[in-house]
Scaffold this motif. Sequence first.
Motif, PDB file in Angstrom:
ATOM      1  N   UNK A 274       0.917  -1.275   0.142  1.00 43.84           N
ATOM      2  CA  UNK A 274       0.098  -0.142  -0.100  1.00 43.84           C
ATOM      3  C   UNK A 274       0.935   1.248  -0.044  1.00 43.84           C
ATOM      4  N   UNK A 275       2.010   1.130   0.728  1.00 42.10           N
ATOM      5  CA  UNK A 275       2.778   2.396   0.700  1.00 42.10           C
ATOM      6  C   UNK A 275       3.401   2.585  -0.663  1.00 42.10           C
ATOM      7  N   UNK A 276       3.787   1.620  -1.506  1.00 43.69           N
ATOM      8  CA  UNK A 276       4.116   1.676  -2.744  1.00 43.69           C
ATOM      9  C   UNK A 276       3.255   2.334  -3.852  1.00 43.69           C
ATOM     10  N   UNK A 277       1.961   2.138  -3.557  1.00 40.79           N
ATOM     11  CA  UNK A 277       0.850   2.670  -4.239  1.00 40.79           C
ATOM     12  C   UNK A 277       0.498   3.948  -3.852  1.00 40.79           C
TER      13      UNK A 277
ATOM     14  N   UNK B  90      -1.519   5.035  -1.365  1.00 48.64           N
ATOM     15  CA  UNK B  90      -2.869   5.092  -1.007  1.00 48.64           C
ATOM     16  C   UNK B  90      -2.967   5.297   0.652  1.00 48.64           C
ATOM     17  N   UNK B  91      -4.264   5.970   0.776  1.00 51.10           N
ATOM     18  CA  UNK B  91      -4.705   6.272   2.226  1.00 51.10           C
ATOM     19  C   UNK B  91      -5.170   5.183   3.031  1.00 51.10           C
ATOM     20  N   UNK B  92      -4.866   4.600   3.974  1.00 50.07           N
ATOM     21  CA  UNK B  92      -4.936   3.498   4.593  1.00 50.07           C
ATOM     22  C   UNK B  92      -6.109   3.653   5.582  1.00 50.07           C
TER      23      UNK B  92
ATOM     24  N   UNK C 288      -3.930  -2.819   6.551  1.00 48.31           N
ATOM     25  CA  UNK C 288      -4.170  -1.830   7.400  1.00 48.31           C
ATOM     26  C   UNK C 288      -2.984  -1.315   7.965  1.00 48.31           C
ATOM     27  N   UNK C 289      -2.942   0.145   7.931  1.00 52.89           N
ATOM     28  CA  UNK C 289      -2.040   0.790   8.862  1.00 52.89           C
ATOM     29  C   UNK C 289      -2.438   0.744  10.191  1.00 52.89           C
TER      30      UNK C 289
ATOM     31  N   UNK D  88      -9.065   9.527   7.531  1.00 55.49           N
ATOM     32  CA  UNK D  88      -9.274   9.978   8.878  1.00 55.49           C
ATOM     33  C   UNK D  88     -10.811   9.319   9.065  1.00 55.49           C
ATOM     34  N   UNK D  89     -11.764   9.076   8.120  1.00 53.73           N
ATOM     35  CA  UNK D  89     -13.036   8.637   8.280  1.00 53.73           C
ATOM     36  C   UNK D  89     -12.850   7.110   8.311  1.00 53.73           C
ATOM     37  N   UNK D  90     -11.808   6.390   8.438  1.00 56.32           N
ATOM     38  CA  UNK D  90     -11.585   4.976   8.655  1.00 56.32           C
ATOM     39  C   UNK D  90     -10.533   4.416   9.412  1.00 56.32           C
ATOM     40  N   UNK D  91     -10.943   4.979  10.836  1.00 55.74           N
ATOM     41  CA  UNK D  91     -10.219   4.578  11.894  1.00 55.74           C
ATOM     42  C   UNK D  91     -10.860   3.674  12.780  1.00 55.74           C
TER      43      UNK D  91
END
Length: 338
Positions: free
Chosen positions: A55-58, A60-62, A91-92, A136-139
Amino acid sequence: MALTMTMAANASERKWTQEWDKTFPKSDKVEHAKVAFENRFGITLVADVYVPKAGREKGEKFAAIAVSGPFGAVKEQSSGLYAQTLAERGFLAIAFDPSFTGESGGEPRYATSADICTEDFSAAVDYLVCRDDVDPEKVGILGICGWGGFAVNAAALDGRIKATVASTMYDMHRVSANGYFDAEDNAEARNEMRKQFGEQRTADAKAGVPKRTGGVPDVLPENAPEFLRRYHDYYKTPRGYHARSLNSTDGFTVVSRLALINTPILAYAGEIEHGVMIVHGEKAHSRYFGESAFKLLKGDNKELVIVPGADHTDLYDGGGKNAIPFDRIEAFYRKNLK
């Protein structure tokens, strides 16, 4: 907020252990780093951050998850395993040391408070929602053992939390006020505890150093209950021992339990609107805490997962039989963090 986090990190970094000192192997699927942030009491919390490499390579927001527990453990034990595994699944995730323990700050050391434990979860959410790589809406949050109860309390308090998992949970208020299996749920027993704690506070004040509980005993008596044997098998053996863990060493201060007696933490569990999952082992001595908590929850987005054959500490690290239902936990977070 970002400035506060940076200042906290700069002030604390010299104290952090830099080598990998976890009770579980390091994954090559995630990036790992240590960070620090402050709670609203000004206490610096230190956390391990696990970020999926793919995901970091892409860029994206986790979706992100904050993990803590068990009660008296440190981030190098069960919570770190959960966080790293969730990161492997996309997930982060962060695993943090609670206030007064591990690498986190706070004085006096080895104390605890239901209010501050709950706040620590919200401080972790503060950190996550301020990261550029987190949506921030996915925590969500995840609490293990005693921190399962604090996670439910935080879920009832902090509207930014969108999904909560409590694994092998304890209700620390209930066990402190009523004893195990509610065997001391009467005024006479509680008044005797208050008397003993008062005497201990006096002794601590005279000594200038608070007495500690001693953690899990090094040597168990022959009549030790089975659940204490399970704790010993985790905290006192290479399976889960860690030098900074209170359960592996000298425990919390004795008088820490006093505040937990008067602090119900599940009072508003029935008002939690987002998804909550309670996970317990079929044979766990603590199962009644989770099932009672589940009965308080409302709505069709609540789940109770009972793991066949598992005991309480099997859900700390899998118990050598893959007892932690990570597939169910991942599916729950994906459903609720979207």
